[in-house]
Design a protein around this motif. Structure first.
Motif, PDB file in Angstrom:
ATOM      1  N   SER A  78      -7.074   0.309   0.418  1.00  0.00           N
ATOM      2  CA  SER A  78      -6.032   0.091  -0.591  1.00  0.00           C
ATOM      3  C   SER A  78      -5.645  -1.382  -0.652  1.00  0.00           C
ATOM      4  O   SER A  78      -5.536  -1.968  -1.733  1.00  0.00           O
ATOM      5  CB  SER A  78      -4.798   0.944  -0.281  1.00  0.00           C
ATOM      6  N   LYS A 133       8.393   2.905  10.605  1.00  0.00           N
ATOM      7  CA  LYS A 133       7.518   3.438   9.565  1.00  0.00           C
ATOM      8  C   LYS A 133       7.737   4.933   9.510  1.00  0.00           C
ATOM      9  O   LYS A 133       7.528   5.635  10.504  1.00  0.00           O
ATOM     10  CB  LYS A 133       6.055   3.123   9.884  1.00  0.00           C
ATOM     11  N   ARG A 180       1.114  13.988   7.791  1.00  0.00           N
ATOM     12  CA  ARG A 180       1.880  14.225   9.024  1.00  0.00           C
ATOM     13  C   ARG A 180       3.327  14.591   8.734  1.00  0.00           C
ATOM     14  O   ARG A 180       4.041  15.098   9.581  1.00  0.00           O
ATOM     15  CB  ARG A 180       1.830  12.975   9.930  1.00  0.00           C
ATOM     16  N   LYS A 214       5.011  10.877   1.634  1.00  0.00           N
ATOM     17  CA  LYS A 214       6.284  10.451   2.245  1.00  0.00           C
ATOM     18  C   LYS A 214       6.999   9.360   1.465  1.00  0.00           C
ATOM     19  O   LYS A 214       8.225   9.275   1.488  1.00  0.00           O
ATOM     20  CB  LYS A 214       6.046  10.005   3.687  1.00  0.00           C
ATOM     21  N   ASP A 224       4.054  -2.053   4.220  1.00  0.00           N
ATOM     22  CA  ASP A 224       3.901  -0.605   4.036  1.00  0.00           C
ATOM     23  C   ASP A 224       5.025  -0.041   3.170  1.00  0.00           C
ATOM     24  O   ASP A 224       6.214  -0.291   3.439  1.00  0.00           O
ATOM     25  CB  ASP A 224       3.984   0.120   5.388  1.00  0.00           C
ATOM     26  N   ALA A 225       4.653   0.802   2.216  1.00  0.00           N
ATOM     27  CA  ALA A 225       5.666   1.478   1.403  1.00  0.00           C
ATOM     28  C   ALA A 225       6.585   2.332   2.270  1.00  0.00           C
ATOM     29  O   ALA A 225       7.736   2.597   1.906  1.00  0.00           O
ATOM     30  CB  ALA A 225       4.986   2.354   0.354  1.00  0.00           C
ATOM     31  N   GLY A 253      -7.367   3.122  -2.111  1.00  0.00           N
ATOM     32  CA  GLY A 253      -8.651   3.622  -1.619  1.00  0.00           C
ATOM     33  C   GLY A 253      -8.459   4.689  -0.562  1.00  0.00           C
ATOM     34  O   GLY A 253      -7.344   5.158  -0.317  1.00  0.00           O
ATOM     35  N   GLY A 254      -9.549   5.031   0.117  1.00  0.00           N
ATOM     36  CA  GLY A 254      -9.541   6.143   1.074  1.00  0.00           C
ATOM     37  C   GLY A 254      -8.690   5.893   2.311  1.00  0.00           C
ATOM     38  O   GLY A 254      -8.062   6.805   2.843  1.00  0.00           O
ATOM     39  N   GLU A 255      -8.688   4.660   2.803  1.00  0.00           N
ATOM     40  CA  GLU A 255      -7.876   4.274   3.968  1.00  0.00           C
ATOM     41  C   GLU A 255      -6.933   3.161   3.536  1.00  0.00           C
ATOM     42  O   GLU A 255      -7.150   2.506   2.514  1.00  0.00           O
ATOM     43  CB  GLU A 255      -8.776   3.747   5.102  1.00  0.00           C
ATOM     44  N   ARG A 256      -5.922   2.927   4.377  1.00  0.00           N
ATOM     45  CA  ARG A 256      -4.955   1.866   4.054  1.00  0.00           C
ATOM     46  C   ARG A 256      -5.662   0.535   3.790  1.00  0.00           C
ATOM     47  O   ARG A 256      -5.344  -0.165   2.823  1.00  0.00           O
ATOM     48  CB  ARG A 256      -3.961   1.728   5.216  1.00  0.00           C
ATOM     49  N   PRO A 267       0.847  -1.200   0.000  1.00  0.00           N
ATOM     50  CA  PRO A 267       0.000   0.000   0.000  1.00  0.00           C
ATOM     51  C   PRO A 267       0.881   1.248   0.000  1.00  0.00           C
ATOM     52  O   PRO A 267       1.685   1.448   0.905  1.00  0.00           O
ATOM     53  CB  PRO A 267      -0.829  -0.132   1.280  1.00  0.00           C
ATOM     54  N   ALA A 268       0.735   2.052  -1.045  1.00  0.00           N
ATOM     55  CA  ALA A 268       1.556   3.267  -1.203  1.00  0.00           C
ATOM     56  C   ALA A 268       0.675   4.411  -1.693  1.00  0.00           C
ATOM     57  O   ALA A 268       1.131   5.255  -2.461  1.00  0.00           O
ATOM     58  CB  ALA A 268       2.696   2.999  -2.177  1.00  0.00           C
ATOM     59  N   ALA A 269      -0.584   4.397  -1.258  1.00  0.00           N
ATOM     60  CA  ALA A 269      -1.531   5.394  -1.758  1.00  0.00           C
ATOM     61  C   ALA A 269      -1.813   6.492  -0.737  1.00  0.00           C
ATOM     62  O   ALA A 269      -2.704   7.311  -0.937  1.00  0.00           O
ATOM     63  CB  ALA A 269      -2.840   4.713  -2.159  1.00  0.00           C
ATOM     64  N   GLY A 270      -1.043   6.504   0.363  1.00  0.00           N
ATOM     65  CA  GLY A 270      -1.273   7.522   1.389  1.00  0.00           C
ATOM     66  C   GLY A 270      -0.762   8.885   0.941  1.00  0.00           C
ATOM     67  O   GLY A 270       0.119   8.975   0.085  1.00  0.00           O
TER      68      GLY A 270
HETATM   69  O1  C5P Z   1      -0.524   6.606   7.003  1.00  0.00           O
HETATM   70  P1  C5P Z   1       0.192   5.349   7.394  1.00  0.00           P
HETATM   71  O2  C5P Z   1       1.608   5.588   7.771  1.00  0.00           O
HETATM   72  O3  C5P Z   1      -0.521   4.501   8.370  1.00  0.00           O
HETATM   73  O4  C5P Z   1       0.258   4.495   6.034  1.00  0.00           O
HETATM   74  C1  C5P Z   1       0.835   3.219   5.977  1.00  0.00           C
HETATM   75  C2  C5P Z   1       0.971   2.784   4.525  1.00  0.00           C
HETATM   76  O5  C5P Z   1      -0.325   2.697   3.924  1.00  0.00           O
HETATM   77  C3  C5P Z   1       1.761   3.795   3.693  1.00  0.00           C
HETATM   78  O6  C5P Z   1       2.671   3.082   2.879  1.00  0.00           O
HETATM   79  C4  C5P Z   1       0.690   4.526   2.901  1.00  0.00           C
HETATM   80  O7  C5P Z   1       1.130   4.984   1.619  1.00  0.00           O
HETATM   81  C5  C5P Z   1      -0.370   3.430   2.727  1.00  0.00           C
HETATM   82  N1  C5P Z   1      -1.726   3.963   2.533  1.00  0.00           N
HETATM   83  C6  C5P Z   1      -2.457   3.571   1.410  1.00  0.00           C
HETATM   84  N2  C5P Z   1      -3.719   4.064   1.209  1.00  0.00           N
HETATM   85  C7  C5P Z   1      -4.253   4.953   2.064  1.00  0.00           C
HETATM   86  C8  C5P Z   1      -3.535   5.360   3.223  1.00  0.00           C
HETATM   87  C9  C5P Z   1      -2.266   4.840   3.437  1.00  0.00           C
HETATM   88  O8  C5P Z   1      -1.976   2.770   0.604  1.00  0.00           O
HETATM   89  N3  C5P Z   1      -5.469   5.435   1.813  1.00  0.00           N
END
Ligand code: C5P
Length: 245
Positions: free
Chosen positions: A82, A210, A15, A22, A104-105, A76-79, A8-11
């Motif tokens: 995704s 992380k 922060r 990031k 996690d990416a 998607g909207g949350e990890r 998952p790399a869609a965040g």
């Molecule tokens: O925000 P957080 O540090 O918890 O995110 C963990 C991982 O999930 C990150 O690699 C982030 O890119 C990914 N992510 C995602 N989709 C989201 C939110 C976070 O793929 N909607």
């Protein structure tokens, strides 16, 4: 049996207060995402990757993906959304009991030895496993005023890290069930736990941080330097045998 990797790399990483998510910040001259994928590829060169990216991502460079077989998937909207989309994208090809590793990416420093240990643990594992590190600090519960309400017993408390590995069909069912309740699911293991199952904890190094806040980039850089020198800064925790005892 195919080994699947979901990253998952869609965040959007607000922060970090940076000009880009990031996973695209520079860590020793390459993006955090590139470093993470490089680590995963070293451990699992034959794995098939699903990379979950923001559909509006303008920073991604496909040349940074070292895997021979991979696909981009809209996050998607949350990890958890995704990751769920990543699972959907492999539904046609994955067998129900194939292992899916989610990483996690934003964790570019995961040690190769930890990735290997996780994979070895899966050889005799029915449910699945996650890298985790025992809590080292004394844990405080805060009250609404930002004062200490009480001290939580630290014994048996672990930091959940990634990768986390589960069988394809079980993980799909677990995430569906968890997402349907509207609960906040911050890792795969909690969805599995909600089904009444107990994922196995695999002792991982605390240098698998992380990247979350601005100061974490400098810390990650120091960790990479020490790892190149063969120094594990966090090897102060019990062995797997001790955990299982
Ligand atoms: O925000 P957080 O540090 O918890 O995110 C963990 C991982 O999930 C990150 O690699 C982030 O890119 C990914 N992510 C995602 N989709 C989201 C939110 C976070 O793929 N909607």
């Amino acid at each position: 049996m195919t080994l699947w990797l979901i990253v998952p790399a869609a965040g959007r990483g607000t922060r970090m207060q940076a000009d880009r998510p990031k996973q695209y910040l520079s860590l020793e001259g390459r993006s955090v995402l590139a470093r993470t994928l490089e680590r995963l590829h070293l451990a699992f060169p034959e794995a098939v990757l699903r990379l979950c990216l923001d559909p509006e991502d303008v920073h991604f460079d496909p040349d940074e993906v070292p895997f021979a077989r991979w696909q981009r998937v809209d996050g998607g909207g949350e990890r958890a959304d995704s990751v769920r989309r990543g699972l959907t994208s492999l539904a046609e090809e994955a067998a129900d009991d194939d292992w899916v590793l989610v990483h996690d990416a934003a964790r570019p420093c995961v040690p190769l030895a930890d990735l290997t240990a996780l994979r070895e643990a899966l050889e005799d594992e029915a449910i699945g496993a996650l890298l985790a590190a025992p809590a080292a600090d004394t844990m405080k519960r805060a009250d609404a005023r930002g004062r200490v309400s009480h001290t939580e017993p630290r014994d048996g408390l672990w930091h959940a890290l990634t990768p986390q590995a589960f069988r394809f069909d079980l993980l799909r069912q677990a995430l569906d069930a968890a997402l349907a309740t509207g609960a906040s699911i911050t890792d795969e293991a909690s969805a599995i736990e909600a089904m009444g199952l107990a994922p196995r904890l695999i002792h991982g190094s605390r240098d698998n941080l992380k990247i979350t806040r601005p100061e974490d980039l400098a810390m990650a850089s120091r960790i990479l330097t020490l790892q190149r020198a063969g120094i594990d800064i966090a090897n102060d925790t019990p062995s797997d045998q001790e955990i299982e005892a």
